[in-house]
Design a protein around this motif. Structure first.
Motif, PDB file in Angstrom:
ATOM      1  N   VAL A  74       0.854  -1.189   0.000  1.00 19.87           N
ATOM      2  CA  VAL A  74       0.000   0.000   0.000  1.00 19.87           C
ATOM      3  C   VAL A  74       0.888   1.236   0.000  1.00 19.87           C
ATOM      4  CG1 VAL A  74      -1.779   1.329   1.215  1.00 19.87           C
ATOM      5  CG2 VAL A  74      -1.857  -1.175   1.237  1.00 19.87           C
ATOM      6  N   VAL A  75       0.681   2.112  -0.971  1.00 20.62           N
ATOM      7  CA  VAL A  75       1.360   3.404  -0.992  1.00 20.62           C
ATOM      8  C   VAL A  75       0.399   4.437  -0.429  1.00 20.62           C
ATOM      9  CG1 VAL A  75       2.439   5.188  -2.410  1.00 20.62           C
ATOM     10  CG2 VAL A  75       2.714   2.776  -3.028  1.00 20.62           C
ATOM     11  N   THR A  76       0.808   5.104   0.626  1.00 20.18           N
ATOM     12  CA  THR A  76      -0.071   6.087   1.255  1.00 20.18           C
ATOM     13  C   THR A  76       0.725   7.334   1.614  1.00 20.18           C
ATOM     14  OG1 THR A  76      -1.757   6.410   2.984  1.00 20.18           O
ATOM     15  CG2 THR A  76       0.253   5.237   3.617  1.00 20.18           C
ATOM     16  N   LEU A  77       0.019   8.430   1.813  1.00 18.76           N
ATOM     17  CA  LEU A  77       0.655   9.708   2.143  1.00 18.76           C
ATOM     18  C   LEU A  77       0.816   9.828   3.651  1.00 18.76           C
ATOM     19  CD1 LEU A  77       1.581  12.435   0.832  1.00 18.76           C
ATOM     20  CD2 LEU A  77      -0.702  13.305   1.365  1.00 18.76           C
ATOM     21  N   GLN A  78       1.964  10.332   4.076  1.00 19.54           N
ATOM     22  CA  GLN A  78       2.197  10.533   5.505  1.00 19.54           C
ATOM     23  C   GLN A  78       1.330  11.690   5.993  1.00 19.54           C
ATOM     24  OE1 GLN A  78       6.245  11.467   6.536  1.00 19.54           O
ATOM     25  NE2 GLN A  78       5.939  11.005   8.686  1.00 19.54           N
ATOM     26  N   THR A  79       0.290  11.368   6.746  1.00 21.86           N
ATOM     27  CA  THR A  79      -0.665  12.366   7.197  1.00 21.86           C
ATOM     28  C   THR A  79      -1.447  11.815   8.369  1.00 21.86           C
ATOM     29  OG1 THR A  79      -2.630  13.642   6.577  1.00 21.86           O
ATOM     30  CG2 THR A  79      -2.375  11.511   5.532  1.00 21.86           C
ATOM     31  N   ALA A 114       8.678  10.742  -5.490  1.00 19.68           N
ATOM     32  CA  ALA A 114       8.370  10.136  -4.200  1.00 19.68           C
ATOM     33  C   ALA A 114       7.499   8.898  -4.389  1.00 19.68           C
ATOM     34  CB  ALA A 114       7.675  11.149  -3.302  1.00 19.68           C
ATOM     35  N   ILE A 115       6.538   8.975  -5.298  1.00 17.41           N
ATOM     36  CA  ILE A 115       5.658   7.826  -5.550  1.00 17.41           C
ATOM     37  C   ILE A 115       6.438   6.707  -6.240  1.00 17.41           C
ATOM     38  CG2 ILE A 115       3.600   7.056  -6.796  1.00 17.41           C
ATOM     39  CD1 ILE A 115       2.431   9.853  -6.303  1.00 17.41           C
ATOM     40  N   GLU A 116       7.337   7.075  -7.158  1.00 19.20           N
ATOM     41  CA  GLU A 116       8.200   6.069  -7.784  1.00 19.20           C
ATOM     42  C   GLU A 116       9.003   5.298  -6.736  1.00 19.20           C
ATOM     43  OE1 GLU A 116       9.061   8.704 -11.844  1.00 19.20           O
ATOM     44  OE2 GLU A 116      10.684   8.236 -10.448  1.00 19.20           O
ATOM     45  N   GLY A 117       9.549   6.040  -5.770  1.00 24.68           N
ATOM     46  CA  GLY A 117      10.348   5.409  -4.728  1.00 24.68           C
ATOM     47  C   GLY A 117       9.530   4.452  -3.886  1.00 24.68           C
ATOM     48  N   ALA A 118       8.286   4.860  -3.528  1.00 23.16           N
ATOM     49  CA  ALA A 118       7.424   4.002  -2.722  1.00 23.16           C
ATOM     50  C   ALA A 118       7.048   2.735  -3.480  1.00 23.16           C
ATOM     51  CB  ALA A 118       6.177   4.774  -2.309  1.00 23.16           C
ATOM     52  N   LEU A 119       6.699   2.875  -4.759  1.00 23.83           N
ATOM     53  CA  LEU A 119       6.364   1.712  -5.578  1.00 23.83           C
ATOM     54  C   LEU A 119       7.559   0.768  -5.710  1.00 23.83           C
ATOM     55  CD1 LEU A 119       4.327   3.466  -8.426  1.00 23.83           C
ATOM     56  CD2 LEU A 119       3.414   1.764  -6.826  1.00 23.83           C
ATOM     57  N   SER A 120       8.739   1.323  -5.905  1.00 21.06           N
ATOM     58  CA  SER A 120       9.949   0.508  -6.056  1.00 21.06           C
ATOM     59  C   SER A 120      10.235  -0.278  -4.785  1.00 21.06           C
ATOM     60  CB  SER A 120      11.154   1.389  -6.392  1.00 21.06           C
ATOM     61  OG  SER A 120      11.009   1.990  -7.658  1.00 21.06           O
ATOM     62  N   SER A 140       4.489   9.114 -14.717  1.00 27.39           N
ATOM     63  CA  SER A 140       5.828   9.185 -15.300  1.00 27.39           C
ATOM     64  C   SER A 140       6.121   7.840 -15.949  1.00 27.39           C
ATOM     65  CB  SER A 140       6.872   9.470 -14.213  1.00 27.39           C
ATOM     66  OG  SER A 140       7.023   8.337 -13.367  1.00 27.39           O
ATOM     67  N   PRO A 141       7.114   7.785 -16.855  1.00 25.14           N
ATOM     68  CA  PRO A 141       7.459   6.489 -17.468  1.00 25.14           C
ATOM     69  C   PRO A 141       7.797   5.429 -16.424  1.00 25.14           C
ATOM     70  CG  PRO A 141       8.479   8.286 -18.677  1.00 25.14           C
ATOM     71  CD  PRO A 141       7.866   8.900 -17.456  1.00 25.14           C
ATOM     72  N   ARG A 142       8.470   5.819 -15.340  1.00 31.21           N
ATOM     73  CA  ARG A 142       8.836   4.856 -14.304  1.00 31.21           C
ATOM     74  C   ARG A 142       7.608   4.327 -13.568  1.00 31.21           C
ATOM     75  NH1 ARG A 142      11.557   0.632 -12.765  1.00 31.21           N
ATOM     76  NH2 ARG A 142      12.209   0.623 -10.577  1.00 31.21           N
ATOM     77  N   ILE A 143       6.652   5.208 -13.250  1.00 36.65           N
ATOM     78  CA  ILE A 143       5.420   4.768 -12.596  1.00 36.65           C
ATOM     79  C   ILE A 143       4.652   3.824 -13.510  1.00 36.65           C
ATOM     80  CG2 ILE A 143       3.153   5.534 -11.782  1.00 36.65           C
ATOM     81  CD1 ILE A 143       4.504   8.006 -10.629  1.00 36.65           C
ATOM     82  N   GLU A 144       4.578   4.169 -14.790  1.00 37.05           N
ATOM     83  CA  GLU A 144       3.903   3.300 -15.755  1.00 37.05           C
ATOM     84  C   GLU A 144       4.572   1.929 -15.798  1.00 37.05           C
ATOM     85  OE1 GLU A 144       1.181   3.863 -17.248  1.00 37.05           O
ATOM     86  OE2 GLU A 144       0.902   6.033 -17.213  1.00 37.05           O
ATOM     87  N   GLN A 145       5.893   1.921 -15.791  1.00 38.80           N
ATOM     88  CA  GLN A 145       6.638   0.664 -15.843  1.00 38.80           C
ATOM     89  C   GLN A 145       6.374  -0.173 -14.597  1.00 38.80           C
ATOM     90  OE1 GLN A 145      10.892   1.023 -15.284  1.00 38.80           O
ATOM     91  NE2 GLN A 145      11.307  -0.685 -16.666  1.00 38.80           N
ATOM     92  N   LEU A 146       6.409   0.455 -13.433  1.00 39.33           N
ATOM     93  CA  LEU A 146       6.215  -0.269 -12.177  1.00 39.33           C
ATOM     94  C   LEU A 146       4.804  -0.833 -12.058  1.00 39.33           C
ATOM     95  CD1 LEU A 146       8.127   2.202  -9.851  1.00 39.33           C
ATOM     96  CD2 LEU A 146       8.751  -0.191 -10.217  1.00 39.33           C
ATOM     97  N   THR A 147       3.808  -0.066 -12.492  1.00 41.02           N
ATOM     98  CA  THR A 147       2.431  -0.543 -12.367  1.00 41.02           C
ATOM     99  C   THR A 147       2.063  -1.566 -13.441  1.00 41.02           C
ATOM    100  OG1 THR A 147       1.639   1.416 -13.593  1.00 41.02           O
ATOM    101  CG2 THR A 147       1.607   1.531 -11.186  1.00 41.02           C
TER     102      THR A 147
END
Length: 345
Positions: A74-79, A114-120, A140-147
């Motif tokens: 789960v990727v979530t925002l620190q809040t 930041a989202i790329e890092g969490a997904l990775s 981003s291309p990296r987010i697309e690749q990871l998902t």
């Protein structure tokens, strides 16, 4: 409890479970890896032995033997916003019921890096699927690749080319709130909006605006908040000084609490002078003074639905069902009342 030679207790192992259940270690392994070719009676004996001994499976070993981690990321925002915690809780309960554990990667911003890092991080941990519980403003291309590489569900209305969406209809939430106030005879409805970069805030703003326009009512300038009670309070101080304000739709309950506090401090009564509607229906909404009329969001159901869709996507990687939308519900309480000199339409 099994003991080591020195007399120090050690955790029970698979051999201990096999001995208590009266089966082979291989049978225990098959039961714990959900192998289909195990008789129900045998499975029950093994699971009873697991409970009796308090045996805990080694996740790393299980992943090596089965090739599966049984983990959802789960990727979530620190809040500290209630809605984020409530959705995550719903995910955890549903995942546990399905035999999965949850690994959370928290990001401090909505930047693509930041989202790329969490997904990775979650992909590196071997997550079988990921729930992206943040508003994906830009991809981003990296987010697309990871998902594409890992089955992914988004639950804030955003998506990539390879993700499935599970979302609450935020436009409808705003329509319900705004129409409720118009039906009470208010000429128009002011709006304290969430941050522009949040997709759910943008959808609520659009639902509020379009409802007023369709009713032929004036559309006041929206006030900007940041989801916090403090931003609601600051905007409440502004609203309290505008004599024509009789109704306010606030984009979250927590901001609505701040608005009501400011109105009280400046002598504007709720709901006698100004009616207030929030969004979320957090637990405190029923107990504030006055109790808050709000649009309830089924956070637990949202989390469970996201898990169900993700497990289906894991089982059928090529499947891409239509986005699922959950309808919110208006909960009328004491913070709204008919407009002075008017009444419900």
């Amino acid at each position: 409890m099994a003991k080591q030679k020195a007399g120090v207790e050690r955790p029970p192992g698979m051999a201990d479970v096999a001995r208590v259940a009266g089966v082979s270690a291989q049978t225990v392994s098959r039961v714990l890896s959900d192998h289909p070719n195990v008789q129900d009676k045998t499975r029950a004996k093994v699971l009873a032995a697991v409970d009796q001994l308090g045996y805990r499976r080694n996740n790393a070993a299980r992943m090596l033997s089965s090739g599966r981690s049984r983990t959802i990321g789960v990727v979530t925002l620190q809040t500290n916003f209630y809605s984020r915690a409530a959705v995550t809780s719903g995910i955890e309960h549903a995942a546990q019921a399905a035999g999965y554990t949850v690994s959370t990667a928290t990001t401090t911003s909505l930047d693509t890096s930041a989202i790329e890092g969490a997904l990775s991080r979650l992909a590196d941990q071997g997550a079988e699927g990921i729930i992206l519980s943040v508003p994906l403003i830009h991809t981003s291309p990296r987010i697309e690749q990871l998902t594409r590489a890992t089955p992914t569900i988004t639950i804030d209305g955003s998506r990539t080319d390879a993700t499935e969406v599970v979302a609450i209809d935020q436009t409808l939430a705003a329509r319900l709130a705004t129409q409720h106030l118009l039906d009470l005879g208010h000429d128009t409805v002011w709006h304290v909006a969430g941050p522009e970069e949040w997709l759910e805030a943008a959808a609520r703003r659009e639902g509020w605006r379009s409802t007023l326009e369709e009713a032929g009512r004036p559309v006041p300038p929206p006030l900007e908040g940041d989801w916090s009670p403090g931003s609601g309070y600051r905007n409440g101080l502004i609203l309290a000084r505008i004599p024509d304000v009789t109704a306010v739709f606030v984009a979250s309950d927590e901001m609505a609490f701040g608005v009501i506090r400011a109105l009280h401090e400046l002598g504007r009564r709720v709901p006698e002078d100004i009616s207030v509607v929030g969004v979320d229906d957090i637990e405190l909404a029923e107990y504030c003074s006055p109790s808050l009329t709000t649009v309830a969001q089924p956070f637990a159901r949202m989390g469970a639905l996201a898990v169900a869709h993700l497990l289906r996507l894991i089982a059928e990687p090529g499947a891409m069902p239509e986005p699922a939308s959950v309808e919110p519900q208006l909960v009328a309480r004491a913070s709204t009342a008919p407009a002075k000199g008017g009444g419900a339409a």
